[in-house]
Motif scaffolding. Structure first.
Motif, PDB file in Angstrom:
ATOM      1  N   HIS A   1      15.697  -8.937 -81.692  1.00  0.00           N
ATOM      2  CA  HIS A   1      16.433  -9.759 -82.659  1.00  0.00           C
ATOM      3  C   HIS A   1      16.645 -11.170 -82.124  1.00  0.00           C
ATOM      4  O   HIS A   1      16.634 -12.134 -82.882  1.00  0.00           O
ATOM      5  N   GLY A   2      16.855 -11.299 -80.816  1.00  0.00           N
ATOM      6  CA  GLY A   2      16.982 -12.627 -80.214  1.00  0.00           C
ATOM      7  C   GLY A   2      15.674 -13.408 -80.278  1.00  0.00           C
ATOM      8  O   GLY A   2      15.668 -14.611 -80.544  1.00  0.00           O
ATOM      9  N   LEU A   3      14.557 -12.720 -80.009  1.00  0.00           N
ATOM     10  CA  LEU A   3      13.250 -13.392 -80.068  1.00  0.00           C
ATOM     11  C   LEU A   3      12.965 -13.961 -81.456  1.00  0.00           C
ATOM     12  O   LEU A   3      12.440 -15.068 -81.586  1.00  0.00           O
ATOM     13  N   ILE A   4      13.302 -13.188 -82.477  1.00  0.00           N
ATOM     14  CA  ILE A   4      12.983 -13.629 -83.838  1.00  0.00           C
ATOM     15  C   ILE A   4      14.141 -14.381 -84.500  1.00  0.00           C
ATOM     16  O   ILE A   4      14.063 -14.730 -85.673  1.00  0.00           O
ATOM     17  N   ALA A   5      15.213 -14.649 -83.748  1.00  0.00           N
ATOM     18  CA  ALA A   5      16.403 -15.295 -84.320  1.00  0.00           C
ATOM     19  C   ALA A   5      16.121 -16.626 -85.005  1.00  0.00           C
ATOM     20  O   ALA A   5      16.658 -16.876 -86.091  1.00  0.00           O
TER      21      ALA A   5
END
Length: 95
Positions: free
Chosen positions: A40-44
């Protein structure tokens, strides 16, 4: 003295509150952990952009396991934005 107290109270009021849905499974029985937090952080950045136009898209999973999810999310965001390594390489390129 009173000014310091007011300043501390103001800063504390800006801090996020507790997540009442942490450790609570979602409708499918899932609780997001480190791996999903990292993803989720990568695609935030992409998710945030989509969330501006679609109210059903959220950046952060509230049904998480707490610290592990938060740490994964933070690492994912740092990775997607280049982390500190990008800043370090730019600083060395200027020499």
């Amino acid at each position: 003295m009173e000014d310091k107290k007011n300043f501390r109270e103001t800063l504390a009021s800006w801090a996020p509150g507790p997540n009442s849905l942490a450790q609570v499974p979602d409708d499918k029985g899932n609780i997001a952990g480190f791996g999903r937090g990292f993803w989720h952080g990568l695609i935030a950045p992409i998710t945030f952009t989509i969330s501006l136009f679609n109210p059903n898209v959220h950046v952060y999973e509230v049904h998480n396991n707490g610290r592990a999810y938060n740490f994964g999310f933070l690492l994912g965001v740092m990775s997607s934005l280049g982390g500190s390594r990008g800043g370090m390489s730019r600083a060395h390129d200027e020499d």
